[in-house]
Design an enzyme around this catalytic site. Structure first.
Site, PDB file in Angstrom:
ATOM      1  N   HIS A 165     -49.534 -23.080 -84.793  1.00  0.00           N
ATOM      2  CA  HIS A 165     -49.703 -23.749 -86.098  1.00  0.00           C
ATOM      3  C   HIS A 165     -50.913 -24.683 -86.064  1.00  0.00           C
ATOM      4  O   HIS A 165     -51.708 -24.722 -87.003  1.00  0.00           O
ATOM      5  CB  HIS A 165     -48.465 -24.600 -86.433  1.00  0.00           C
TER       6      HIS A 165
ATOM      7  N   LYS B 257     -32.798 -20.746 -92.636  1.00  0.00           N
ATOM      8  CA  LYS B 257     -32.069 -21.088 -91.415  1.00  0.00           C
ATOM      9  C   LYS B 257     -31.865 -22.604 -91.368  1.00  0.00           C
ATOM     10  O   LYS B 257     -32.663 -23.344 -91.933  1.00  0.00           O
ATOM     11  CB  LYS B 257     -32.890 -20.625 -90.223  1.00  0.00           C
TER      12      LYS B 257
ATOM     13  N   ARG C  37     -50.078 -13.397 -86.858  1.00  0.00           N
ATOM     14  CA  ARG C  37     -50.059 -13.245 -85.399  1.00  0.00           C
ATOM     15  C   ARG C  37     -50.255 -11.807 -84.983  1.00  0.00           C
ATOM     16  O   ARG C  37     -50.852 -11.513 -83.957  1.00  0.00           O
ATOM     17  CB  ARG C  37     -48.725 -13.744 -84.835  1.00  0.00           C
TER      18      ARG C  37
ATOM     19  N   SER D  30     -41.871 -20.618 -83.617  1.00  0.00           N
ATOM     20  CA  SER D  30     -40.984 -21.783 -83.534  1.00  0.00           C
ATOM     21  C   SER D  30     -39.600 -21.367 -83.064  1.00  0.00           C
ATOM     22  O   SER D  30     -38.943 -22.091 -82.311  1.00  0.00           O
ATOM     23  CB  SER D  30     -40.872 -22.455 -84.904  1.00  0.00           C
TER      24      SER D  30
HETATM   25  O1  PNS Z   1     -42.957 -20.679 -91.491  1.00  0.00           O
HETATM   26  P1  PNS Z   1     -42.269 -19.691 -92.392  1.00  0.00           P
HETATM   27  O2  PNS Z   1     -40.760 -19.811 -92.266  1.00  0.00           O
HETATM   28  O3  PNS Z   1     -42.753 -18.284 -92.182  1.00  0.00           O
HETATM   29  O4  PNS Z   1     -42.665 -20.092 -93.903  1.00  0.00           O
HETATM   30  C1  PNS Z   1     -42.166 -19.359 -94.992  1.00  0.00           C
HETATM   31  C2  PNS Z   1     -42.505 -20.073 -96.331  1.00  0.00           C
HETATM   32  C3  PNS Z   1     -42.019 -21.503 -96.317  1.00  0.00           C
HETATM   33  C4  PNS Z   1     -44.004 -20.059 -96.539  1.00  0.00           C
HETATM   34  C5  PNS Z   1     -41.799 -19.257 -97.470  1.00  0.00           C
HETATM   35  O5  PNS Z   1     -40.452 -19.078 -97.138  1.00  0.00           O
HETATM   36  C6  PNS Z   1     -41.901 -19.951 -98.819  1.00  0.00           C
HETATM   37  O6  PNS Z   1     -42.936 -19.921 -99.454  1.00  0.00           O
HETATM   38  N1  PNS Z   1     -40.790 -20.596 -99.250  1.00  0.00           N
HETATM   39  C7  PNS Z   1     -40.708 -21.329-100.507  1.00  0.00           C
HETATM   40  C8  PNS Z   1     -39.837 -20.599-101.537  1.00  0.00           C
HETATM   41  C9  PNS Z   1     -40.643 -19.560-102.287  1.00  0.00           C
HETATM   42  O7  PNS Z   1     -41.621 -19.844-102.949  1.00  0.00           O
HETATM   43  N2  PNS Z   1     -40.199 -18.290-102.155  1.00  0.00           N
HETATM   44  C10 PNS Z   1     -40.876 -17.157-102.745  1.00  0.00           C
HETATM   45  C11 PNS Z   1     -41.935 -16.637-101.764  1.00  0.00           C
HETATM   46  S1  PNS Z   1     -42.801 -15.259-102.429  1.00  0.00           S
END
Ligand code: PNS
Length: 157
Positions: free
Chosen positions: A17, A41, A90, A127
């Site tokens: 990150h 989660k 990644r 993570s």
């Molecule tokens: O680090 P991560 O868990 O891969 O991050 C995922 C994240 C937070 C970017 C994604 O889950 C997100 O954007 N969540 C907010 C809710 C949302 O907008 N959902 C629709 C996504 S198209």
């Protein structure tokens, strides 16, 4: 002025990150690092703790701000005047889901997503794995910033 948004769970922030955040900060005028408050989660660290960790890690970067958000990413992006979302990739396995999210976010808001390849030395890192290895007593000191290492130790002992 172009504002980029780096969203994620950051539970906890890893060296992968940090690499992506630092490289994004060098490309854009302003970078908002956004911690999702309620990832699906149940998190090891609260959103306030994750924001604190990321703020400490990016303390030396003048154009970076760290915040948490609830709800839709694109609503948060709009509220912060974001021009572009940036995601680290990644491996090819990340691409399918990231592409779906990028297309959904663009459909909802018109905001584009650009992808930045993770540095190869961190392409295996997540993570989830850091939490698991740390919980089982493995040494993650080379995988996370020092402040995260200290906080993990406190949390898991
Ligand atoms: O680090 P991560 O868990 O891969 O991050 C995922 C994240 C937070 C970017 C994604 O889950 C997100 O954007 N969540 C907010 C809710 C949302 O907008 N959902 C629709 C996504 S198209």
């Amino acid at each position: 002025m172009t504002t980029a948004l780096c969203p994620g769970s950051f539970d906890p922030p890893t060296n992968g990150h940090v690499d992506v955040i630092r490289r994004c900060a060098a490309h854009f005028d302003r970078l908002v690092v956004a911690v999702v408050a309620n990832p699906s989660k149940s998190p090891l660290f609260s959103s306030a703790e994750r924001v604190e960790l990321l703020s400490s890690i990016t303390d030396d970067l003048d154009n970076v701000e760290v915040a948490s958000f609830e709800g839709l990413l694109v609503d948060f992006a709009r509220s912060r005047g974001v021009d572009v979302i940036v995601k680290g990739l990644r491996a090819v396995s990340d691409f399918d889901y990231e592409l779906q999210m990028a297309q959904m976010n663009h459909t909802l808001s018109g905001v584009d997503t650009v992808f930045i390849p993770t540095a190869p030395e961190w392409s295996f890192l997540s993570s989830t794995l850091v939490r698991e290895v740390a919980r089982l007593g493995g040494d993650v000191a080379s995988l996370v910033p020092e402040v995260v290492m200290e906080t993990l130790k406190e949390r898991l002992t």
